[in-house]
Design an enzyme around this catalytic site. Structure first.
Site, PDB file in Angstrom:
ATOM      1  N   LYS A 177       0.857  -1.185   0.000  1.00 34.74           N
ATOM      2  CA  LYS A 177       0.000   0.000   0.000  1.00 34.74           C
ATOM      3  C   LYS A 177       0.891   1.233   0.000  1.00 34.74           C
ATOM      4  CE  LYS A 177      -3.620   2.193   2.836  1.00 34.74           C
ATOM      5  NZ  LYS A 177      -4.330   2.137   4.135  1.00 34.74           N
TER       6      LYS A 177
ATOM      7  N   ASP B 295       5.537   1.137  14.519  1.00 40.78           N
ATOM      8  CA  ASP B 295       4.268   1.128  15.254  1.00 40.78           C
ATOM      9  C   ASP B 295       4.479   1.190  16.760  1.00 40.78           C
ATOM     10  OD1 ASP B 295       2.820   0.911  12.937  1.00 40.78           O
ATOM     11  OD2 ASP B 295       1.736  -0.890  13.532  1.00 40.78           O
TER      12      ASP B 295
ATOM     13  N   ILE C 242      -9.797   0.918  16.077  1.00 39.90           N
ATOM     14  CA  ILE C 242     -10.601  -0.296  15.947  1.00 39.90           C
ATOM     15  C   ILE C 242     -10.812  -0.606  14.471  1.00 39.90           C
ATOM     16  CG2 ILE C 242     -12.664  -1.516  16.687  1.00 39.90           C
ATOM     17  CD1 ILE C 242     -11.042  -0.454  19.040  1.00 39.90           C
TER      18      ILE C 242
ATOM     19  N   GLY D 139      -7.710  -5.413  13.114  1.00 41.02           N
ATOM     20  CA  GLY D 139      -6.930  -5.438  14.345  1.00 41.02           C
ATOM     21  C   GLY D 139      -7.356  -4.237  15.167  1.00 41.02           C
TER      22      GLY D 139
ATOM     23  N   MET E 151     -16.909  -6.540  10.506  1.00 42.52           N
ATOM     24  CA  MET E 151     -17.996  -6.009  11.326  1.00 42.52           C
ATOM     25  C   MET E 151     -19.279  -5.813  10.522  1.00 42.52           C
ATOM     26  SD  MET E 151     -19.276  -5.088  14.159  1.00 42.52           S
ATOM     27  CE  MET E 151     -17.859  -5.126  15.259  1.00 42.52           C
ATOM     28  N   ARG E 152     -19.167  -5.472   9.245  1.00 40.61           N
ATOM     29  CA  ARG E 152     -20.373  -5.285   8.431  1.00 40.61           C
ATOM     30  C   ARG E 152     -21.153  -6.593   8.300  1.00 40.61           C
ATOM     31  NH1 ARG E 152     -16.735  -2.418   3.922  1.00 40.61           N
ATOM     32  NH2 ARG E 152     -15.495  -4.206   4.641  1.00 40.61           N
TER      33      ARG E 152
ATOM     34  N   GLU F 211     -14.293   4.389  12.770  1.00 41.28           N
ATOM     35  CA  GLU F 211     -14.731   5.540  11.982  1.00 41.28           C
ATOM     36  C   GLU F 211     -16.096   5.336  11.344  1.00 41.28           C
ATOM     37  OE1 GLU F 211     -11.727   6.591   9.079  1.00 41.28           O
ATOM     38  OE2 GLU F 211     -10.132   6.245  10.543  1.00 41.28           O
ATOM     39  N   ASN F 212     -16.470   4.087  11.058  1.00 36.75           N
ATOM     40  CA  ASN F 212     -17.617   3.858  10.184  1.00 36.75           C
ATOM     41  C   ASN F 212     -18.804   3.124  10.800  1.00 36.75           C
ATOM     42  OD1 ASN F 212     -16.484   4.995   7.686  1.00 36.75           O
ATOM     43  ND2 ASN F 212     -14.988   3.339   7.891  1.00 36.75           N
TER      44      ASN F 212
END
Length: 396
Positions: free
Chosen positions: A15, A146, A207, A210, A284-285, A334-335
């Protein structure tokens, strides 16, 4: 003005994001997937366009060559040497790397040595560094860890209650992860609240698939949920988070699933968490959709997930002796508006509350009610920007 590229290399992915600095303008970004497999996918996004090609990419060096050639092909750069710096995300810096570091001397070898702490991540991160070093040997290469943000933790927070020799000889301690994200959103929270970061006590919740939670005091990490590796802490998409360690020898004795260290790592890291409990998905969706259909296992997985996060937030409210704000970031944070509502509703006794009208999909900023004593914030993370900033700071 210079051009700097931020890289996050995975075992089969790369990425990237190209910045014009110091303006911090994103010129292009992209993702190369399925490196080392047939039908690799390279996606480049720029000027409102999205270009994709499918080809076979054998390794990270070839992936970087395709990335650079695409930048020229789409007239984003004229030549390779327009890029003057590259920053690489590295998961584990151990105790050795306390801050972002220019890649020179034995730095890359040290990164590879630290693969013991992040076997799923550091080898791939190092492969990305080597690929850029081979193709662009003269530019400034920086590794951004990190774990660096968490090196400010006090010893009482990072030590485990094991015999001291395992720390002194084997460096077994809490290192944490997602530090770049926690650092970024803490700074953005201070701007949003209109107060100096040095005056704030924050609980930052990264969140995604991971996940980790960090207690931030005066801009410094004082405790974090992930531990010796990114397996520790809260329940995650495919990871257990914290469990009783005695479960492992028990399952080694009474099942056929825990015969080797590789078996143990696979089950705990890749087959557990939301995926393991729901027997459905780590996303999660998908979990929320299954909950809406009345699926018991998905409902239990969701309830456990929220429960573990609430407990860690409560723990860090104790560590900080209160907080000015709780910050949600990353894919789920965020979502997933219902997730945020459910987490906060279970800890409202502490003085935090979510305004349902503000807590809608895609919103950023303060989603608290007017009366809330602890503000609840949604802040999109931008780890790539932190990486680009560190490259600019460390350029020769």
């Amino acid at each position: 003005m210079t051009k700097t590229i931020a890289i996050n290399a995975g075992s089969s992915s790369l990425k990237w994001q190209l910045y014009l600095m110091p303006e911090e303008k994103v010129l292009a970004k992209g993702l190369i997937e399925r490196i080392g497999l047939k039908d690799s996918i390279s996606t480049v996004k720029f000027d409102g366009r999205s270009e994709q090609q499918i080809l076979d990419i054998e390794n990270h060096i070839q992936a970087v060559k395709i990335l650079l050639d695409d930048l020229i092909r789409f007239d984003i750069i004229k030549a390779y040497d327009e890029i003057t710096g590259v920053g690489h995300r590295v998961v584990a810096g151990g105790e050795y790397f306390k801050e972002s570091t220019v890649v020179e001397g034995d730095v890359l070898e040290k990164v590879e040595e630290l693969s013991l702490l992040a076997p799923l991540h550091n080898p791939a991160n190092a492969a990305g560094v080597r690929a850029f070093k081979e193709l662009l040997p003269d530019i400034t290469s920086v590794v951004v860890f990190d774990t660096s943000f968490h090196t400010s933790m006090p010893e009482k927070a990072y030590r485990y209650p094991l015999p001291t020799k395992y720390y002194t000889e084997n460096k077994v301690r809490k290192y944490g992860a997602h530090g770049t994200s926690h650092q970024f959103v803490a700074g953005e929270a201070a701007k949003l609240l209109g107060r100096p970061l040095e005056d704030l006590k924050l609980i930052t919740c990264h969140i995604g698939n991971g996940g980790s939670i960090t207690a931030v005091k005066a801009g410094k990490s004082v405790d974090t949920s992930m531990g010796f590796t990114p397996l520790g802490g809260i329940m995650m998409g495919t990871r257990t988070g914290d469990i009783d360690p005695a479960i492992i020898p028990y399952l080694m004795q009474y099942t056929e699933d825990f015969n080797t260290p590789e078996d143990i790592s696979r089950v705990l890291n890749r087959e557990s968490g939301l995926l393991g409990v729901s027997a459905n998905s780590s996303d999660m969706r998908d979990i929320e959709a299954a909950v809406a259909e009345g699926n018991h296992e998905a409902s239990l997985a969701y309830e456990m997930y929220v429960d573990r996060i609430q407990k860690h937030i409560g723990q860090y409210l104790a560590v900080l002796n209160g907080a000015d704000a709780i910050v949600f970031t990353a894919g789920v944070g965020e979502n997933a508006e219902s997730f945020r509502r459910d987490v906060i509703s279970g800890i409202s006794w502490f003085g935090c509350d979510v305004d349902d009208e503000k807590n809608v999909f895609g919103v950023t900023g303060d989603i608290s009610t007017e009366a809330a004593k602890i503000r609840v914030l949604v802040i999109p993370t931008d780890e790539e920007l932190v990486i680009a900033r560190d490259v600019e700071r460390l350029k020769k």
